[in-house]
Design an enzyme around this catalytic site. Structure first.
Site, PDB file in Angstrom:
ATOM      1  N   ASP A  18       0.812  -1.217   0.000  1.00  0.00           N
ATOM      2  CA  ASP A  18       0.000   0.000   0.000  1.00  0.00           C
ATOM      3  C   ASP A  18       0.845   1.266   0.000  1.00  0.00           C
ATOM      4  O   ASP A  18       0.652   2.156  -0.826  1.00  0.00           O
ATOM      5  CB  ASP A  18      -0.924   0.061   1.225  1.00  0.00           C
ATOM      6  CG  ASP A  18      -1.868  -1.129   1.314  1.00  0.00           C
ATOM      7  OD1 ASP A  18      -1.507  -2.218   0.827  1.00  0.00           O
ATOM      8  OD2 ASP A  18      -2.960  -0.972   1.887  1.00  0.00           O
ATOM      9  N   ARG A  98       0.168   4.713  17.360  1.00  0.00           N
ATOM     10  CA  ARG A  98      -0.148   5.718  16.342  1.00  0.00           C
ATOM     11  C   ARG A  98       0.275   7.138  16.703  1.00  0.00           C
ATOM     12  O   ARG A  98       0.853   7.841  15.860  1.00  0.00           O
ATOM     13  CB  ARG A  98      -1.642   5.683  15.974  1.00  0.00           C
ATOM     14  CG  ARG A  98      -2.133   4.338  15.418  1.00  0.00           C
ATOM     15  CD  ARG A  98      -1.147   3.694  14.517  1.00  0.00           C
ATOM     16  NE  ARG A  98      -1.673   2.540  13.778  1.00  0.00           N
ATOM     17  CZ  ARG A  98      -0.910   1.685  13.130  1.00  0.00           C
ATOM     18  NH1 ARG A  98       0.410   1.823  13.128  1.00  0.00           N
ATOM     19  NH2 ARG A  98      -1.444   0.678  12.466  1.00  0.00           N
ATOM     20  N   ASP A 127      -7.289   3.803  12.700  1.00  0.00           N
ATOM     21  CA  ASP A 127      -5.936   4.338  12.559  1.00  0.00           C
ATOM     22  C   ASP A 127      -5.905   5.699  11.866  1.00  0.00           C
ATOM     23  O   ASP A 127      -5.152   6.586  12.248  1.00  0.00           O
ATOM     24  CB  ASP A 127      -5.032   3.337  11.846  1.00  0.00           C
ATOM     25  CG  ASP A 127      -4.702   2.139  12.743  1.00  0.00           C
ATOM     26  OD1 ASP A 127      -4.666   2.329  13.973  1.00  0.00           O
ATOM     27  OD2 ASP A 127      -4.480   1.039  12.212  1.00  0.00           O
TER      28      ASP A 127
HETATM   29  N1  ARG Z   1      -8.535  -2.940  15.821  1.00  0.00           N
HETATM   30  C1  ARG Z   1      -7.297  -2.601  16.444  1.00  0.00           C
HETATM   31  C2  ARG Z   1      -7.268  -1.131  16.755  1.00  0.00           C
HETATM   32  O1  ARG Z   1      -8.067  -0.401  16.236  1.00  0.00           O
HETATM   33  C3  ARG Z   1      -6.129  -3.034  15.611  1.00  0.00           C
HETATM   34  C4  ARG Z   1      -5.953  -2.325  14.328  1.00  0.00           C
HETATM   35  C5  ARG Z   1      -4.894  -2.962  13.546  1.00  0.00           C
HETATM   36  N2  ARG Z   1      -4.482  -2.089  12.493  1.00  0.00           N
HETATM   37  C6  ARG Z   1      -4.163  -2.509  11.308  1.00  0.00           C
HETATM   38  N3  ARG Z   1      -3.817  -1.610  10.449  1.00  0.00           N
HETATM   39  N4  ARG Z   1      -4.213  -3.769  10.977  1.00  0.00           N
HETATM   40  O2  ARG Z   1      -6.459  -0.705  17.524  1.00  0.00           O
END
Ligand code: ARG
Length: 403
Positions: A18, A98, A127
């Site tokens: 990506d 993050r 995210d």
């Molecule tokens: N659902 C979890 C969170 O929001 C994990 C997210 C994982 N992120 C990813 N890009 N796969 O913290």
């Protein structure tokens, strides 16, 4: 947003499909310079080859930042001091990473005189919110490009077709049938075959833990020492914050500790199924609670506990850099001043069991708690305590009887 005028972008780059496509797409769409930045948060990969790779893909400059110790000391530890858990199960391993990724990205943007930042998070997840709230809390003027919300690509095969047209170097790795996010604190798996909440996780996907069934038949006992709410040593040996978490990941992983499977509520509104493995973090939660149990005043403990869900939501929803999180952090840390002591834990086939706790300033007084004769506690006084507390219960009982 694609009609904006952009000169220079700093992209949070992972070297994957990506963000490789994003380098090229940004240049094509905006005619801008792209700087690739990758944070080392302990994802367990060799990141040095990414410099070459990002340049081949079209980045003008590449930053690889080793943030492991900052991540452990200034992000994971404050979160653990607060015992943060989202919806009773999720230890927030992705959420806590993050803000730090965004903070360093914004420093690079400032040093480079960039007018925009970009990331590879989709338009459906948490995210994007976490990255962008952090960017804007740091610089309200920054321009943000979130390609997944703007471009025409819909799927992985669209991206692969684009790499072929644009000669973007990508390894021919087989696509995993789910998405993985890994750092020092955890590994997360979601999407793809895991989207059906009735489908059990595959044993083969777990990267840092063995299954409890495959864990040793012998239990392992360890001791973790805390100073003012932070873990400092394991079995008497001192570790840096990142090394301590790594060590506990290794020990916990061997004993099958810290796997969870849940359906959580995303900030953007939908439910999402996630599988996590957080071996070291799970051990640290149990150890910290054990030391707190003998060092925290009852009312402080209960009041603090009542605030954990809100603190956890702030982190989950992306409000690390916010006045409310900072306010709660100050409260949490105030409570931690006396949390100094040692927990003894037994690790056995996926379980962490506390078998002992001690503290130099322990509030636990055996001479008072004892069932044997004591000199301080006057049992007779409990009678008045109960009678007065029962007064309103008696009044409402009388009322019910019409007396
Ligand atoms: N659902 C979890 C969170 O929001 C994990 C997210 C994982 N992120 C990813 N890009 N796969 O913290």
């Amino acid at each position: 947003m694609t009609n904006q005028h952009i000169k220079k972008v700093v992209l949070a780059y992972s070297g994957g499909l990506d963000t490789s496509v994003i380098i090229c797409w940004l240049k094509e769409t905006y005619g801008c310079e792209v700087i690739a930045y990758c944070a080392d948060l302990g994802q367990g990969e060799e990141l040095s080859p990414l410099t070459e790779k990002a340049k081949k893909t079209g980045a003008s400059k590449v930053y690889i930042s080793d943030l492991k110790e900052i991540f452990a000391a200034d992000y994971i530890f404050p979160m653990l001091r607060a015992n943060a858990v989202y919806e009773d199960v999720y230890l927030l391993g992705t959420a806590i990473a993050r803000p730090l990724i965004a903070k360093r990205q914004m420093e690079i943007a400032r040093e480079e005189g960039a007018d925009a930042v970009s990331h590879g998070a989709t338009g459906k997840g948490n995210d994007q919110v976490r990255f962008e709230l952090a960017y804007l809390a740091i610089d309200p003027q920054i321009k943000i490009i979130a390609p997944w919300r703007d471009w025409q690509f819909q799927s992985r095969s669209d991206l692969i077709a684009y790499t072929a047209e644009h000669n973007i170097p990508v390894e021919a790795t087989a696509d995993k049938p789910y998405s993985i996010d890994r750092n020092l604190l955890h590994v997360s798996y979601e999407g793809g075959i895991l989207e059906d909440p009735w489908t059990a996780p595959l044993e083969s996907m777990f990267a840092t833990t063995v299954s409890p069934e495959a864990a040793p038949d012998e239990a392992l006992t360890i001791e973790i020492e805390y100073k003012a709410g932070n873990p400092v040593s394991i079995d008497g040996k001192t570790y840096s914050p990142a090394a301590l978490i790594e060590k506990l990941n290794e020990i916990g992983g061997r004993h099958g500790i810290g796997r969870v499977d849940l359906v959580e509520n995303r900030y953007v509104g939908m439910k999402s199924r996630g599988i996590y493995e957080t071996p070291g973090g799970t051990i640290l939660h149990a150890a910290h609670r054990a030391v707190e149990s003998i060092t925290l005043d009852r009312e402080v403990l209960h009041l603090r506990d009542s605030l954990i869900p809100q603190y956890a939501s702030m982190l989950y929803n992306g409000y690390w850099f916010s006045p409310e999180r900072e306010m709660l952090q100050a409260l949490m840390d105030e409570a931690q001043k006396g949390v100094t002591g040692t927990a003894r834990l037994k690790l056995y086939k996926g379980n962490v069991t506390v078998t002992g706790r001690k503290a130099p300033q322990s509030l636990y007084r055996p001479e008072i708690s004892t069932f044997e004769k004591d000199t301080v506690y006057v049992q007779k006084e409990a009678e008045g305590f109960i009678r007065l507390n029962a007064l309103r219960l008696k009044l409402s009982a009388l009322k019910k009887d019409g007396r």
